[in-house]
Structures are given as C-alpha cells and as structure tokens.
Write a protein that holds these residues in place. Structure first.
Motif, PDB file in Angstrom:
ATOM      1  N   ALA A 220       0.835  -1.284  -0.133  1.00 21.50           N
ATOM      2  CA  ALA A 220      -0.202  -0.028   0.026  1.00 21.50           C
ATOM      3  C   ALA A 220       0.652   1.153   0.050  1.00 21.50           C
ATOM      4  O   ALA A 220       0.694   2.287  -0.759  1.00 21.50           O
ATOM      5  N   GLU A 221       1.831   1.411   0.979  1.00 11.71           N
ATOM      6  CA  GLU A 221       2.728   2.385   0.790  1.00 11.71           C
ATOM      7  C   GLU A 221       3.600   2.616  -0.432  1.00 11.71           C
ATOM      8  O   GLU A 221       3.709   3.747  -0.829  1.00 11.71           O
ATOM      9  N   LEU A 222       3.835   1.503  -1.086  1.00 13.26           N
ATOM     10  CA  LEU A 222       4.804   1.672  -2.048  1.00 13.26           C
ATOM     11  C   LEU A 222       3.808   2.220  -3.452  1.00 13.26           C
ATOM     12  O   LEU A 222       4.310   3.008  -4.277  1.00 13.26           O
ATOM     13  N   LEU A 223       2.534   2.094  -3.360  1.00 10.45           N
ATOM     14  CA  LEU A 223       1.539   2.470  -4.322  1.00 10.45           C
ATOM     15  C   LEU A 223       0.878   3.625  -4.079  1.00 10.45           C
ATOM     16  O   LEU A 223       0.065   4.134  -4.701  1.00 10.45           O
ATOM     17  N   VAL A 301      -0.381 -15.827  -1.005  1.00  5.26           N
ATOM     18  CA  VAL A 301       0.095 -14.311  -0.942  1.00  5.26           C
ATOM     19  C   VAL A 301       1.536 -14.307  -0.366  1.00  5.26           C
ATOM     20  O   VAL A 301       2.208 -13.100  -0.862  1.00  5.26           O
ATOM     21  N   MET A 302       2.090 -15.280   0.366  1.00  4.01           N
ATOM     22  CA  MET A 302       3.273 -15.029   0.916  1.00  4.01           C
ATOM     23  C   MET A 302       4.518 -15.249   0.000  1.00  4.01           C
ATOM     24  O   MET A 302       5.730 -14.756   0.050  1.00  4.01           O
ATOM     25  N   MET A 308       5.812  -9.284  -6.033  1.00  2.00           N
ATOM     26  CA  MET A 308       5.087  -7.911  -6.695  1.00  2.00           C
ATOM     27  C   MET A 308       5.757  -6.524  -5.903  1.00  2.00           C
ATOM     28  O   MET A 308       5.798  -5.656  -6.680  1.00  2.00           O
ATOM     29  N   ILE A 309       6.061  -6.710  -4.735  1.00  5.16           N
ATOM     30  CA  ILE A 309       6.812  -5.502  -4.176  1.00  5.16           C
ATOM     31  C   ILE A 309       7.855  -5.327  -4.858  1.00  5.16           C
ATOM     32  O   ILE A 309       8.434  -4.291  -5.188  1.00  5.16           O
ATOM     33  N   GLU A 310       8.968  -6.118  -5.315  1.00  4.19           N
ATOM     34  CA  GLU A 310      10.179  -6.176  -5.717  1.00  4.19           C
ATOM     35  C   GLU A 310       9.914  -5.494  -6.927  1.00  4.19           C
ATOM     36  O   GLU A 310      10.640  -4.647  -7.746  1.00  4.19           O
TER      37      GLU A 310
ATOM     38  N   ALA B 251       0.772 -10.654 -14.276  1.00  5.12           N
ATOM     39  CA  ALA B 251      -0.297  -9.690 -13.507  1.00  5.12           C
ATOM     40  C   ALA B 251       0.318  -8.210 -13.735  1.00  5.12           C
ATOM     41  O   ALA B 251      -0.590  -7.531 -13.852  1.00  5.12           O
ATOM     42  N   MET B 252       1.497  -8.087 -13.339  1.00  8.87           N
ATOM     43  CA  MET B 252       2.101  -6.609 -13.792  1.00  8.87           C
ATOM     44  C   MET B 252       1.920  -6.160 -15.150  1.00  8.87           C
ATOM     45  O   MET B 252       1.735  -4.953 -15.037  1.00  8.87           O
ATOM     46  N   GLU B 253       2.135  -7.094 -16.036  1.00  9.85           N
ATOM     47  CA  GLU B 253       2.095  -6.360 -17.378  1.00  9.85           C
ATOM     48  C   GLU B 253       0.466  -5.889 -17.597  1.00  9.85           C
ATOM     49  O   GLU B 253       0.230  -4.844 -18.072  1.00  9.85           O
TER      50      GLU B 253
END
Lengths: 317, 261
Positions: A220-223, A301-302, A308-310, B251-253
């Motif tokens: 959330a913070e990143l986005l 999710v883990m 995704m964050i990376e 997904a990112m794409e």
C-alpha cells in the motif's frame, strides 16, 4: 401547510464536519433539488462549522449549544428541532451515533426510519443494501422520514468558498439523562480515508498472521495507497477496525483495489465491487473474490506479494 | 438480575440471496439461523447471569418456524424461551412495538436488562433495540462490548468510531450488543437434549395487548417498493502459473497496460 425544511445533522470532530455528515448534506441537497425544499444544517455543541455548512450548500444553519456528546441529550435536541421545523426529512451520517440518534428520533416523532441509504432513486425512494449486500431494496419512508446516509456512497457536496447563510441560535430544554456517558476513550488515533483513496491494498484471513500483514502495508505504501481489510483480519487483531471494507465497514471505489488473501464473502465484495480495477491474490482457485477480479492470481500471498513489491520497486527506479 | 434477550431468526448470512421471478428474495433453500448479533447478545447475557446471578429469557416474534431458533438458544445459555405468535410483515418500528409489548409479559418478574443484537444480518436496520427502549421509556446503551452491574444499574463499554465510551444506566434498561472479543459457546449433546424438553411459552397478540394500528404491513412507515440484485462485475483474467515469478510478471503487465502502476 406543506413541510418545507430538510434538516441535516452535521456531526463535528474538533470543529470540522465529519466526512459522512458531508455526505448526508449532499444527500439532503439531492433531495432538495428533487422536492424544492430548503436544507437546514443542524450543529450541536460548537457552531464553528457554520461556515463549512454554508460552503457545502446548506441554505440555513441552526445551532444549539450543548456540552460534550450525550446520546440522550442529542436525541432530545434533534427531536425538538424536527418538531419545530415540521421537517420534511431529517438526514444524518450513518456512524454508530448517527444510527442510534436516527432510530430514537424517528420513534419519538413517529416517522419512518431508513438506515444506511446508498442512493436516492428517481421516484424519491431510498436505496439500501440487504442480505449482506446480496440484494438492494428501495424503500419509501414517507414525508418526514429520518434517514442515515452510508459513508462512501453520496460523496462530498460541491463547495462554494465564502458563501454565507443565516445562522439561528436555538435552545432546547434539558431533561435528566437516563444513560450517562462517563468517559470517552480514543484508541484509534490514525484516521483512515478509504473513501477517497485511489489505491487500496486490502488483506484478509489468508494473510495468516499480524506479521505477514505487514506485506499489505508495504505494498500500500509503495503504491501511495491506503490499507484495507476484511472482517477476519480485523477480528484477529492484525489491523484496527477503521480499515474495514464491506458491509460493516466502508464502501470504497478506488481506481485500483488489490485483495490479498481475501476469499470474497459477499459482505466484503458488496463494499468494494465498485472499484475501477480489482486484482485478487488467493491460493484457493475457487475463491469467490475471483468472480469480481479483473486479474486473479492463484497462489500463496506470501510468495506473490514479496515478488510484486520487488517488481514495483524495480519499475519505479 | 432478570435478563431478556430479543432474538430474530434470519437466513444464514454466509449464503448469497437471489431473487424469485416475482421480485421477492429467494430464501426457501437457505438454512434459518439465529441472527449473529443476537447470539453475541445471548452469550453476553449468559455470562452476566453466570457471574452475577438471575435468569436469561429469550424472546422472538414469529410463527412456528421460529421455534427451532428458540430451542437453539435454550441449548446455549437461555433458561426460558418465549414466542409472540405473529407473522405479519413489520417495519423495524412495528417489530420494536411487538417486542416492547411482549417484554412486559415474557417473564414472571419484570426484566432488569433487555438485550438486543445491534442489528440483524438480513435487514441491517440497527433500529429495533433503541426503539424498544424509546417505546418503553427506558435508558438505552447501543453498541455494547461488555457490561457489568454497578450501583444497582449497569456500566457498559460502548464501541465508538475511534475507541470506546463508558456509559452508565439504571435498571431497567436496554442494551444493544456488538461482537465482543469472544465467540458464543457451542451447544453440547447434553444441552441440546435438555433444550428439546424445555417448555416454550407462547404469547398471542391478545396476551400482549397489541394495538393492531401499531404493527403489521398497514402500520409500516417504511415500505419496500423494489428489490433488485446489485450490478454484477465480470471476472477477467485468472492467472495460474507454477512459478510465482511468472504469475507476478503477467499480472504486472496487465496492470501496467491499464496504467495502474
């Protein structure tokens, strides 16, 4: 004579009108536009928000001086103002206090009461959610209805800076309190603005632990987004309850909603299905959240969230 | 203290409700249960009784179909059960009126505290408890998380938007209950067997001296004019990859394609 006044009670915190009360004012303005009535804003306690009430479109302000919040006292004041104005409607924001006041005033004045209105229909009926959000009903509550407006549904009214309107002082006689608020304790200091967020990253039971929930906050913070949650994550104490999205929380409509480890119970989905774009991550490929997701990722999710964050960090740099 | 818990039977709230062809809710295949908030109210009342003495009576308004709900309450802490036989379609104030009337006849002694769930999971009006109090002229404390006796009355912890309040009232009074930080107890085989044999008091509208002008469809101030399904979203792409990295990349794409990241 026909009733001319729509009353709207504006709850304030530190002299500011709270958001859901502004939404109630917006609903009052919509009703006024439909019926040709006037909107009278009610301020109890401090009158400091009279300017804001005018700027957001009230035609008139009524102020009643009062000590700090007592439900009995506020019920008595709103009942008296309703009766004096012969109100054609009384609108309130749908917080916990707003709902109690509405139910009690309606009982005293003999008016119909509508809880958690989400829209005003063309025919003048109020639209609200029933059966956990799986259906919507339109209800007619007649002239004089007392209506609470659900947060995140009507939005803030248009603002006209510098607009002024008449402010009337009224007094309402004090009766003895039957239930007495002895102490109010604030536990949640951070205010959470889910309703205006463009990005919400929300976590549910599938996050597994308070520690893991940190990944939701990181993303959330990143986005530049706000942290949301479904009920299980709140009940397990991973995140405070003012982050809740859904039937018993906020209705939200961000541009991007990322649901992490949320199965998609209808009580949650009904609060977020108006989002622009929904990304869902869940290890159960049959999770109902995938039925509303634009992009569904079947996975843990883990595993997914750290990657995704990376990836987002890499794209940003 | 003598405690009364008002309960409502509702369709299982984990099941999504559809529409019949005539626009009514499709409920016949959904299991009826006791409203979750009422189960919290009953548990809080049962714990209150266990700690401070007294008795717990459950009360509902409904037809024969509501009897199983009362039985299930008798298996998880209620001592007595009472049903006001009426199946008319009421708005919240109509139901509040019937409960208020029935509360005067449901016990051998007057009740000290009347518990209601803060809202029902089906209609979610959150009005009835407060309106029962208004009709009876009693103090009300809404959204209660915990309560204890104090100076002959009660002291309650009330949930607020940003924390809690301590609220005191004399008895008799009405409290509406939200989810505390514990779960309602489960019935045991023994408590279920016992509940099956316990009597349920039936009250008629005449018994509670109900004024026909104050409840039912004719008296309703709030009337449903339409029922509809909310707009449905279409699902999009579902990504199932062996490698998490590949799933994330895809997904990112897609998200980047929408200019969301």
């Amino acid at each position: 004579m026909e009733k001319q006044t729509i009353l709207v009670y504006l709850e304030t915190a530190e002299d500011q009108v709270i958001k859901v009360s502004l939404e109630a004012l917006n609903a009052a303005r919509q009703l006024a536009a439909k019926t040709g009535k006037n909107v009278t804003a009610v301020l109890i306690g401090s009158a400091a928000a009279a300017g804001a009430a005018a700027a957001y479109g009230a035609d008139e302000v009524v102020h009643v001086a009062a000590d700090s919040y007592q439900a009995d006292r506020y019920t008595e004041i709103l009942t008296a103002l309703y009766q004096r104005a012969e109100a054609s409607a009384l609108l309130l924001g749908s917080g916990r206090d707003g709902k109690e006041l509405a139910a009690r005033v309606a009982a005293r004045v003999g008016a119909g009461c509508v809880t958690d209105a989400m829209a005003l229909a063309e025919d003048g009926s109020w639209v609200r959610s029933v059966y956990g959000g799986s259906l919507q009903e339109s209800v007619d509550a007649g002239v004089g209805a007392v209506v609470t407006v659900r947060s995140g549904t009507f939005g803030k009214p248009e603002e006209t800076a510098g607009r002024t309107v008449p402010v009337t002082e009224e007094t309402v006689e004090n009766s003895e309190l039957k239930a007495v608020i002895k102490e109010a304790v604030q536990e949640l200091s951070e205010s959470v603005n889910l309703e205006d967020a463009e990005v919400i990253v929300a976590g549910g039971r599938g996050m597994g632990s308070a520690e893991n929930f940190q990944l939701v906050r990181d993303l959330a913070e990143l986005l530049g987004g706000v942290v949301g949650a479904s009920r299980p994550a709140i009940e397990d104490g991973w995140v405070p309850r003012n982050h809740q999205v859904g039937q018993s929380g906020k209705i939200v409509a961000p541009k991007l909603y990322i649901a992490c480890g949320i199965s998609g119970a209808m009580q949650h989905v009904s609060g977020m299905s108006g989002s622009g774009y929904i990304v869902a991550i869940n290890k159960d490929e049959d999770a109902p959240i995938f039925d509303v997701a634009d992009v569904g990722i079947v996975g843990n999710v883990m595993d997914i969230l750290p990657l995704m964050i990376e990836e987002i960090k890499a794209r940003k740099s | 203290m003598e405690l009364l818990v008002c309960i409502k039977q509702v369709p299982d709230d984990s099941v999504s409700v559809g529409l019949n062809a005539d626009g009514t809710p499709k409920l016949d295949e959904i299991t009826p249960v006791v409203n979750a908030f009422d189960t919290y109210a009953l548990e809080m009342a049962a714990r209150f009784k266990e700690a401070h003495g007294g008795s717990v009576t459950v009360l509902t308004v409904g037809g024969e179909g509501a009897v199983p709900a009362l039985r299930s309450c008798l298996a998880v802490g209620a001592d007595r059960a009472c049903r006001l036989a009426d199946e008319s379609a009421c708005d919240p104030q109509g139901i509040a009126y019937l409960l208020a009337q029935a509360s005067k006849k449901a016990g051998e002694q007057p009740f000290d505290v009347i518990f209601c769930g803060s809202e029902s999971t089906d209609a979610s009006s959150a009005q009835v408890g407060a309106q029962v109090a208004e009709l009876l002229g009693l103090p009300v404390i809404t959204n209660v998380l915990a309560l204890e006796p104090k100076d002959g009355g009660i002291s309650a912890k009330q949930e607020t938007e940003d924390g809690y309040r301590v609220v005191e009232a004399s008895c008799p009074c009405v409290v509406t209950i939200v989810k505390p930080d514990y779960e309602p107890r489960y019935p045991s085989i023994k408590s279920k067997m016992a509940a099956r044999k316990m009597p349920i008091t039936d009250l008629s509208l005449a018994d509670v001296e109900a004024d026909a002008g104050k409840f039912g469809p004719e008296a309703a101030k709030v009337r449903r004019v339409a029922l509809s399904a909310p707009p449905q979203r279409q699902s999009g792409v579902k990504i199932q990859e062996k490698e998490a990295a590949e799933a994330v990349r895809r997904a990112m794409e897609l998200m980047a394609g929408q200019k969301l990241i």
